[in-house]
Motif scaffolding. Structure first.
Motif, mmCIF file in Angstrom:
data_model
loop_
_atom_site.group_PDB
_atom_site.id
_atom_site.type_symbol
_atom_site.label_atom_id
_atom_site.label_comp_id
_atom_site.label_asym_id
_atom_site.label_seq_id
_atom_site.Cartn_x
_atom_site.Cartn_y
_atom_site.Cartn_z
ATOM 1 N N ALA A 148 26.820 48.440 -24.188
ATOM 2 C CA ALA A 148 26.943 48.074 -25.602
ATOM 3 C C ALA A 148 26.868 46.558 -25.779
ATOM 4 C CB ALA A 148 28.244 48.620 -26.172
ATOM 5 N N THR A 149 27.540 45.832 -24.923
ATOM 6 C CA THR A 149 27.515 44.371 -24.998
ATOM 7 C C THR A 149 26.112 43.853 -24.713
ATOM 8 O OG1 THR A 149 29.824 44.290 -24.299
ATOM 9 C CG2 THR A 149 28.580 42.240 -24.149
ATOM 10 N N ALA A 200 21.320 41.087 -26.496
ATOM 11 C CA ALA A 200 19.858 41.030 -26.568
ATOM 12 C C ALA A 200 19.370 40.632 -27.962
ATOM 13 C CB ALA A 200 19.269 42.380 -26.171
ATOM 14 N N LYS A 201 20.193 40.773 -28.964
ATOM 15 C CA LYS A 201 19.805 40.452 -30.348
ATOM 16 C C LYS A 201 20.130 39.008 -30.732
ATOM 17 C CE LYS A 201 20.452 45.202 -31.752
ATOM 18 N NZ LYS A 201 21.232 46.139 -32.555
ATOM 19 N N TYR A 202 20.857 38.280 -29.887
ATOM 20 C CA TYR A 202 21.217 36.899 -30.221
ATOM 21 C C TYR A 202 19.999 35.996 -30.157
ATOM 22 C CZ TYR A 202 26.115 38.306 -29.532
ATOM 23 O OH TYR A 202 27.323 38.932 -29.613
ATOM 24 N N ASP A 203 20.018 34.981 -30.986
ATOM 25 C CA ASP A 203 18.945 33.989 -31.001
ATOM 26 C C ASP A 203 19.331 32.857 -30.047
ATOM 27 O OD1 ASP A 203 16.966 32.166 -31.479
ATOM 28 O OD2 ASP A 203 17.318 32.021 -33.643
ATOM 29 N N GLY A 204 18.723 32.864 -28.869
ATOM 30 C CA GLY A 204 19.036 31.858 -27.860
ATOM 31 C C GLY A 204 18.473 30.482 -28.151
ATOM 32 N N ARG A 205 17.763 30.339 -29.277
ATOM 33 C CA ARG A 205 17.204 29.029 -29.626
ATOM 34 C C ARG A 205 18.224 28.133 -30.310
ATOM 35 N NH1 ARG A 205 12.268 31.320 -32.927
ATOM 36 N NH2 ARG A 205 14.001 32.656 -33.530
ATOM 37 N N THR A 206 19.347 28.727 -30.747
ATOM 38 C CA THR A 206 20.371 27.930 -31.418
ATOM 39 C C THR A 206 21.563 27.752 -30.482
ATOM 40 O OG1 THR A 206 21.552 29.827 -32.338
ATOM 41 C CG2 THR A 206 19.712 28.959 -33.641
ATOM 42 N N ALA A 221 27.107 32.406 -27.741
ATOM 43 C CA ALA A 221 27.447 33.828 -27.867
ATOM 44 C C ALA A 221 26.829 34.632 -26.729
ATOM 45 C CB ALA A 221 26.980 34.357 -29.220
ATOM 46 N N MET A 222 25.607 34.272 -26.363
ATOM 47 C CA MET A 222 24.928 34.964 -25.277
ATOM 48 C C MET A 222 25.664 34.759 -23.955
ATOM 49 S SD MET A 222 20.904 34.719 -24.255
ATOM 50 C CE MET A 222 20.387 35.307 -25.869
ATOM 51 N N ILE A 223 26.058 33.543 -23.694
ATOM 52 C CA ILE A 223 26.793 33.237 -22.462
ATOM 53 C C ILE A 223 28.109 34.010 -22.420
ATOM 54 C CG2 ILE A 223 28.069 31.410 -21.260
ATOM 55 C CD1 ILE A 223 25.765 29.508 -22.190
ATOM 56 N N ASP A 224 28.835 34.008 -23.520
ATOM 57 C CA ASP A 224 30.100 34.754 -23.574
ATOM 58 C C ASP A 224 29.874 36.245 -23.332
ATOM 59 O OD1 ASP A 224 31.469 32.411 -24.089
ATOM 60 O OD2 ASP A 224 31.619 32.774 -26.264
ATOM 61 N N GLY A 225 28.833 36.786 -23.956
ATOM 62 C CA GLY A 225 28.523 38.197 -23.778
ATOM 63 C C GLY A 225 28.137 38.527 -22.356
ATOM 64 N N LEU A 226 27.372 37.646 -21.727
ATOM 65 C CA LEU A 226 26.966 37.879 -20.341
ATOM 66 C C LEU A 226 28.161 37.831 -19.391
ATOM 67 C CD1 LEU A 226 23.612 35.918 -20.309
ATOM 68 C CD2 LEU A 226 23.919 38.410 -20.308
#
Length: 73
Positions: free
Chosen positions: A23-24, A29-35, A41-46
């Protein structure tokens, strides 16, 4: 020794954490890594996914240990 209860516990914990990791991962996968916010948020999720998968791995090890010590009577 009754192996059913620990087997169910280890399996349930592993299953729940695997579902949480999936689920995470879908959410990340939907986060915008350009910002900067998206990357954060991506790092925290990973990190969260890694922790869930570590728990799954630990439960697999617990099950393996449970049955490697089994004495067939």
């Amino acid at each position: 020794m009754d192996y059913q209860t620990p087997q169910q516990t280890f399996g349930t914990v592993a299953d729940n954490n695997l579902i949480a990791a999936q689920a995470t991962f879908r959410r990340v996968a939907k986060y915008d890594g350009r910002t900067p916010e998206g990357r954060e948020a991506m790092i925290d999720g990973l990190f969260e996914i890694e922790e869930n998968l570590r728990i799954v791995k630990d439960q697999i090890r617990n099950l393996r240990n449970l049955y490697s010590q089994r004495e067939d009577v």
